[in-house]
Motif scaffolding. Structure first.
Motif, PDB file in Angstrom:
ATOM      1  N   HIS A  50       4.348 -52.179  28.188  1.00  0.00           N
ATOM      2  CA  HIS A  50       3.809 -53.093  27.180  1.00  0.00           C
ATOM      3  C   HIS A  50       2.732 -52.428  26.328  1.00  0.00           C
ATOM      4  CE1 HIS A  50       2.481 -56.814  25.318  1.00  0.00           C
ATOM      5  NE2 HIS A  50       1.242 -56.545  25.706  1.00  0.00           N
ATOM      6  N   THR A  51       1.910 -51.582  26.935  1.00  0.00           N
ATOM      7  CA  THR A  51       0.737 -51.062  26.232  1.00  0.00           C
ATOM      8  C   THR A  51       0.988 -49.736  25.523  1.00  0.00           C
ATOM      9  OG1 THR A  51      -0.032 -50.021  28.288  1.00  0.00           O
ATOM     10  CG2 THR A  51      -0.881 -52.227  27.760  1.00  0.00           C
ATOM     11  N   ASP A  52       1.922 -48.918  25.993  1.00  0.00           N
ATOM     12  CA  ASP A  52       2.137 -47.595  25.413  1.00  0.00           C
ATOM     13  C   ASP A  52       3.282 -47.649  24.409  1.00  0.00           C
ATOM     14  OD1 ASP A  52       2.831 -44.789  24.989  1.00  0.00           O
ATOM     15  OD2 ASP A  52       1.526 -44.377  26.697  1.00  0.00           O
ATOM     16  N   SER A  53       2.998 -47.330  23.160  1.00  0.00           N
ATOM     17  CA  SER A  53       4.009 -47.410  22.100  1.00  0.00           C
ATOM     18  C   SER A  53       5.127 -46.390  22.301  1.00  0.00           C
ATOM     19  CB  SER A  53       3.356 -47.189  20.732  1.00  0.00           C
ATOM     20  OG  SER A  53       2.715 -45.929  20.678  1.00  0.00           O
ATOM     21  N   ARG A  54       4.851 -45.288  23.012  1.00  0.00           N
ATOM     22  CA  ARG A  54       5.894 -44.290  23.247  1.00  0.00           C
ATOM     23  C   ARG A  54       6.975 -44.798  24.186  1.00  0.00           C
ATOM     24  NH1 ARG A  54       2.019 -39.525  25.115  1.00  0.00           N
ATOM     25  NH2 ARG A  54       1.172 -41.349  26.220  1.00  0.00           N
ATOM     26  N   HIS A  56       8.184 -47.854  23.942  1.00  0.00           N
ATOM     27  CA  HIS A  56       8.880 -48.955  23.271  1.00  0.00           C
ATOM     28  C   HIS A  56      10.246 -48.474  22.786  1.00  0.00           C
ATOM     29  CE1 HIS A  56       4.792 -51.086  22.316  1.00  0.00           C
ATOM     30  NE2 HIS A  56       5.077 -51.047  23.611  1.00  0.00           N
ATOM     31  N   THR A  57      11.096 -48.157  23.748  1.00  0.00           N
ATOM     32  CA  THR A  57      12.451 -47.678  23.487  1.00  0.00           C
ATOM     33  C   THR A  57      13.440 -48.588  24.207  1.00  0.00           C
ATOM     34  OG1 THR A  57      12.449 -46.217  25.417  1.00  0.00           O
ATOM     35  CG2 THR A  57      11.593 -45.302  23.345  1.00  0.00           C
ATOM     36  N   TYR A  60      13.367 -48.254  28.135  1.00  0.00           N
ATOM     37  CA  TYR A  60      12.220 -48.846  28.816  1.00  0.00           C
ATOM     38  C   TYR A  60      12.159 -50.360  28.599  1.00  0.00           C
ATOM     39  CZ  TYR A  60      10.551 -44.225  29.981  1.00  0.00           C
ATOM     40  OH  TYR A  60      10.434 -42.959  30.514  1.00  0.00           O
ATOM     41  N   ARG A 138      17.743 -52.715  18.365  1.00  0.00           N
ATOM     42  CA  ARG A 138      16.973 -53.813  18.967  1.00  0.00           C
ATOM     43  C   ARG A 138      17.820 -55.070  19.177  1.00  0.00           C
ATOM     44  NH1 ARG A 138      11.995 -55.593  20.047  1.00  0.00           N
ATOM     45  NH2 ARG A 138      11.478 -57.766  19.652  1.00  0.00           N
ATOM     46  N   GLU A 296       7.343 -39.378  30.813  1.00  0.00           N
ATOM     47  CA  GLU A 296       6.727 -40.263  29.823  1.00  0.00           C
ATOM     48  C   GLU A 296       5.862 -41.325  30.495  1.00  0.00           C
ATOM     49  OE1 GLU A 296       9.884 -39.603  30.039  1.00  0.00           O
ATOM     50  OE2 GLU A 296      10.551 -38.645  28.168  1.00  0.00           O
ATOM     51  N   ALA A 300       1.805 -41.876  30.293  1.00  0.00           N
ATOM     52  CA  ALA A 300       1.217 -43.176  29.937  1.00  0.00           C
ATOM     53  C   ALA A 300       0.207 -43.610  30.984  1.00  0.00           C
ATOM     54  CB  ALA A 300       2.320 -44.218  29.789  1.00  0.00           C
TER      55      ALA A 300
END
Length: 344
Positions: A50-54, A56-57, A60, A138, A296, A300
Motif C-alpha cells: 500500500h505504501t511503496d509506489s514501486r 503498485h504493479t 503485487y 488495471r 523489491e 520496501a
C-alpha cells in the motif's frame, strides 16, 4: 416435523483440537505462534504494498488480495478455538456457526480462484513479457479480483443456506474445531447422501478447473525457463516455482480431501489436521514464499525501517543480502530472465 426439529437447535458444541495435557499445551502454543507469524507477515506485506509506489504493479496487487484472504482465514477459526481452549468450553450459536461456514467458504473459494489467476499473471510475465502491460492492465486486474471474490460469495451463500436447511435433531456436538460443512452434515438426521454427492461433483468445478489452469500456466513457465541461457536464472526459477507449487499443493490437496472425498473415507482426526493446513499453515507460508523473499519487498521494508528510525547498517545488509542472489545489475541475463526473477 422439520420445522420443529430445526427449532430445537440452540447451540452447537465444538470439540476443539487440544486437551489440557502437557503435549497438547505445547501444540497449542505452536498453533498460537504460527497464527501470530501469519498475521504479522501478511499485515506487513499489505502495508508495504500500500505504501511503496514501486509495488503498485499487477503482481503485487494480486498478492495484496491473497494476503487479505490469508489474514481473514485464520481469524475466523483460531481465536474462537483458542478462547474455547482457555475457557474449557466450546459452544457456538447457530448464527456463529453459519458465519464461520460462510466466511471460510467465501475465502477458500476466492483464494483458489485467485491462485489460478496469479499463475496466469506469471505465465503472461514470463512467456509474453512485451504484451504484459496490455494483458495485465488495471481493468483486467480488477476484473480478476472481482471474479475471485464474487465466486466465493456465490458458492458460500448457496452451500451455507443448503447446509443449514437440513434438520439437526440428534447430537449437536461437532467433531471439529470449527463449523465446517462436512463435519456439520454428519449431525443431520436427514439423508444427506445426495447432497454430499453433489458437493463432491461441484468440487470438480470449484477446485479442479482452477488447478488445471495453474498446472497449465506453470508448465508453460517451466518450458520457458528451460530455454534460458543462464544456469543461475534457471536454478532460481525452478526453486521458486517449486515453492509456489508446494503452497498450491498444500491448499488444493487439503481442500480436495475435505470436499471431494466422501466423509466416510476420512476420520474427524484427519479432518482436523487437514483443515489446519489450509486455514493456518498455508496463510503463514504464503507471504514468505510469494513476496517477502522478493528483492523489491525487502527494499520496501528497508525503506520503511529507515523512516521509523529502526534501520542500522547490519539490518540493511541482512535484509538485502539474506538470499544468495548476486546484485541484479551484475547478472548477465536477458530481459526475459529479469522478468522471471522479478515475478517469481
Amino acid at each position: 416435523m422439520r420445522e420443529s426439529n430445526q427449532s430445537m437447535i440452540s447451540d452447537f458444541t465444538l470439540m476443539g483440537l487440544f486437551s489440557h495435557s502437557g503435549p497438547h499445551l505445547v501444540l497449542f502454543s505452536l498453533v498460537a505462534i504460527i497464527f501470530t507469524m501469519g498475521l504479522l507477515g501478511n499485515a506487513v506485506l499489505l502495508f508495504l504494498i500500500h505504501t511503496d509506489s514501486r509495488l503498485h504493479t499487477p503482481m503485487y496487487f494480486l498478492l495484496s488480495q491473497l494476503s487479505l484472504l490469508d489474514v481473514g482465514f485464520p481469524l475466523v477459526t483460531i481465536p474462537k478455538m483458542a478462547a474455547d481452549f482457555l475457557q474449557g468450553e466450546g459452544s457456538i450459536s447457530v448464527g456463529g456457526c453459519a458465519a464461520q461456514m460462510f466466511f471460510l467458504m467465501l475465502m477458500g473459494v476466492s483464494e483458489g480462484v485467485l491462485l489460478s489467476l496469479m499463475s496466469y499473471d506469471r505465465y503472461v510475465a514470463v512467456c509474453h513479457p512485451l504484451h504484459y502491460p496490455v494483458l495485465m492492465r488495471r481493468q483486467v486486474c480488477l476484473l480478476m479480483v472481482g471474479t475471485s471474490w464474487l465466486s466465493g460469495v456465490l458458492v458460500a451463500s448457496i452451500q451455507t443456506s443448503i447446509t443449514l436447511h437440513f434438520p439437526y435433531c440428534a447430537s449437536h456436538t461437532v467433531d471439529h474445531f470449527f463449523c465446517e460443512l462436512p463435519a456439520l452434515l454428519k449431525l443431520s438426521c436427514a439423508d444427506t447422501s445426495a447432497y454430499e454427492l453433489s458437493l463432491s461433483i461441484s468440487g470438480v468445478l470449484i477446485l479442479l478447473l482452477p488447478l488445471s489452469l495453474i498446472t497449465t500456466s506453470y508448465s508453460h513457465v517451466l518450458r520457458a525457463v528451460l530455454h534460458m541461457h543462464s544456469a543461475e536464472a534457471r536454478h532460481k526459477a525452478f526453486t521458486t516455482c517449486s515453492s509456489h507449487i508446494t503452497v498450491v499443493g498444500l491448499f488444493y490437496g487439503a481442500a480436495m480431501f475435505m470436499y471431494m472425498v466422501p466423509g466416510t473415507y476420512h476420520s474427524p482426526q484427519q479432518d482436523n489436521v487437514v483443515s489446519l493446513f489450509y486455514s493456518l499453515v498455508t496463510p503463514m507460508l504464503n507471504p514468505l514464499i510469494y513476496s517477502l523473499r522478493n528483492r523489491e519487498v525487502r527494499m520496501a521494508l528497508v525503506k520503511v525501517l529507515g523512516r521509523t528510525g529502526f534501520r542500522s547498517e547490519m539490518t540493511c545488509w541482512r535484509i538485502l543480502h539474506c538470499s544468495q542472489d548476486p546484485p541484479l545489475q551484475l547478472r548477465p541475463v536477458s530481459f526475459a530472465v529479469h522478468v522471471v526473477q522479478g515475478v517469481l
